[in-house]
Design an enzyme around this catalytic site. Structure first.
Site, mmCIF file in Angstrom:
data_model
loop_
_atom_site.group_PDB
_atom_site.id
_atom_site.type_symbol
_atom_site.label_atom_id
_atom_site.label_comp_id
_atom_site.label_asym_id
_atom_site.label_seq_id
_atom_site.Cartn_x
_atom_site.Cartn_y
_atom_site.Cartn_z
ATOM 1 N N CYS A 63 0.867 -1.170 0.000
ATOM 2 C CA CYS A 63 0.000 0.000 0.000
ATOM 3 C C CYS A 63 0.905 1.222 0.000
ATOM 4 O O CYS A 63 2.049 1.143 -0.439
ATOM 5 C CB CYS A 63 -0.942 -0.027 1.206
ATOM 6 S SG CYS A 63 -0.091 -0.112 2.788
ATOM 7 N N SER A 64 0.443 2.339 0.512
ATOM 8 C CA SER A 64 1.246 3.559 0.430
ATOM 9 C C SER A 64 2.458 3.540 1.356
ATOM 10 O O SER A 64 3.450 4.216 1.090
ATOM 11 C CB SER A 64 0.376 4.778 0.747
ATOM 12 O OG SER A 64 -0.176 4.648 2.046
#
Length: 485
Positions: A26-27
């Site tokens: 994810c980020s």
């Protein structure tokens, strides 16, 4: 920064290619599904300067690298593992297979309710704004803002209408999301939700009064009577009916010829599910849902601040197991039936727990001399105060243990206080400092005081335990020489 070297060291620490089932990012985090988490070289991972923390949840082992780093590390790791680009959904699905029945049930609830949280949050916050306008003695003694300024009456009415929409038509949102999760056509699920709140039905909120008056409208079909009652604000009936709808649709598509599938399958699916909903599922689950809500309210009202202290003490351990996701359904029901419940008492307790985790982490930031621990603690501590506790809890507090102990003690104290003063939320949101806007206006001050209590006690207890731990200079963090002053 040598991303290839970081990836190689990470790859080796997690057990190599043979131990990786799925990987995505994810980020900020590398998300892995591993065959055996027991063989992970945790010490080696902790020693990597770029690793900000690790934790295991939902069948996934997650490594926090931070924005801008994780994607580059993932590229190199994917080459080493020989895996193609995967989405976080692919990894979630792979991780689900490792869960037990209870964990899968909790994940199903999470998958259904998380997508509709923005709608519930929007409605709840608008409800909070309406309360600010209409609550007496909040800003002006003896009057509400609307009473003092009649020109605001229509604005308050408009906001109230906007606020109620998500809860009045909640079965439509849940029908769409739940049917999609169960593998059916989400638009048929939305139609099912529409059936359950159709204006021709008796409004579900008026069912109790109609039952007392013995004035419930019915359909009389072939000698049978079916109550014409809606399910506004209901959770359980539409969840069960959406599951039935999805299974009926899937099985019908297997037997109906493809030439007439698009005609017959939707027709039969809606008709059969609708009949089952209004004759069996609806009446039974409405009663079950009411009993559950009444039970929670009784428990809250009866146990008082003692019950609040207990829930505050165990809330963080529940988060570790992932079981807290099941609270979303309960909170949604409490908010949907806010006229009866007054709001959600779970949200303030969650906020006390999050603030306490942040306070304990900040205490570590102020006492440690280890640069990596200090860097991780500063960012994750602030994040926890804002409502996101995973980096603080898994990256610092659980690894050192005593900050976690300090945090749950602070959480228990703060939760006891907010329970004593009947603090409730009128909306879902970030359970922490920003949660002030989700709280019933008349409870905002006790909510703030509760956060101060939770923060202060968690911070002080962590400092005291850190002093006691001063003799042990080797921590279980990234360095073998993290000395706490």
């Amino acid at each position: 920064m040598d991303f290839k070297k970081i990836a190689e060291e990470t790859f080796e620490a997690i057990g190599g290619k043979e131990n990786i089932t799925a990987a995505a990012h994810c980020s900020t985090r590398l998300r892995l599904v591993l065959k055996d988490e027991e063989i992970i070289d945790q010490k080696k991972l902790d020693e990597l300067e770029e690793v900000k923390g690790t934790f295991s949840t939902g069948g996934q082992y997650q490594i926090i690298f931070g924005a801008g780093i994780v994607n580059e590390v993932y590229k190199e790791l994917a080459k080493l593992a020989g895996i193609s680009e995967m989405s976080t959904k692919d990894v979630k699905d792979a991780g689900t297979k490792k869960m037990n029945i209870l964990q899968r049930f909790v994940k199903i609830l999470s998958d259904i309710f998380v997508p509709i949280i923005p709608a519930i949050v929007a409605g709840g916050l608008l409800m909070g704004i309406n309360n600010v306008l209409t609550a007496q003695n909040l800003i002006i003694e003896g009057k509400s803002l609307v009473e003092a300024n009649p020109a605001l009456a229509d604005l308050a009415s408009l906001i109230n209408t906007f606020a109620n929409a998500a809860f009045v038509f909640l079965p439509i949102l849940i029908g769409f999301s739940a049917t999609q999760r169960f593998g059916g056509n989400p638009y048929l699920g939305a139609v099912l939700g529409m059936l359950m709140v159709h204006p021709d039905l008796l409004n579900g909120y008026g069912y109790g009064a109609a039952l007392i008056k013995n004035d419930i409208p019915v359909w009389k079909i072939f000698g049978f009577e079916i109550e014409k009652v809606g399910y506004q604000g209901s959770i359980l009936p539409v969840l069960v009916s959406s599951f039935i709808l999805a299974k009926i649709e899937i099985n019908l598509r297997r037997v109906i010829p493809s030439a007439i599938d698009n005609l017959l399958t939707p027709l039969l699916t809606i008709f059969i599910t609708g009949i089952i909903t209004f004759t069996v599922v609806g009446p039974f689950t409405r009663t079950a849902g009411n009993l559950l809500t009444d039970g929670l309210i009784w428990l809250y009202d009866t146990t008082g601040f003692i019950g609040g202290a207990i829930v505050g003490l165990i809330y963080a351990p529940i988060v570790i197991t992932g079981m807290h996701h099941s609270f979303i359904a309960v909170e949604t029901q409490l908010l949907a039936d806010i006229g009866k419940t007054g709001g959600s008492f779970i949200f303030p307790i969650a906020a006390m727990s999050n603030v306490a985790q942040g306070a304990a982490t900040i205490a570590i930031f102020l006492t440690t001399r280890d640069k990596k621990v200090k860097s991780t603690a500063s960012a994750s501590g602030i994040s926890a105060l804002l409502g996101i506790t995973e980096p603080a809890m898994f990256g610092i507090n659980l690894k050192l243990r005593y900050p976690f102990i300090g945090a749950i003690i602070g959480s228990s104290a703060g939760s006891s206080f907010v329970t004593l003063y009947k603090v409730k939320a009128v909306a879902l949101g970030a359970a922490g400092i920003p949660g002030i806007i989700s709280i019933k206006p008349t409870s905002i001050i006790p909510y703030i005081v509760g956060m101060v209590i939770s923060f202060s006690i968690a911070f002080i207890v962590t400092l005291v335990l850190a002093k006691r731990d001063e003799r042990i200079t080797t921590t279980k963090m990234s360095s073998e020489k993290a000395i706490y002053s």
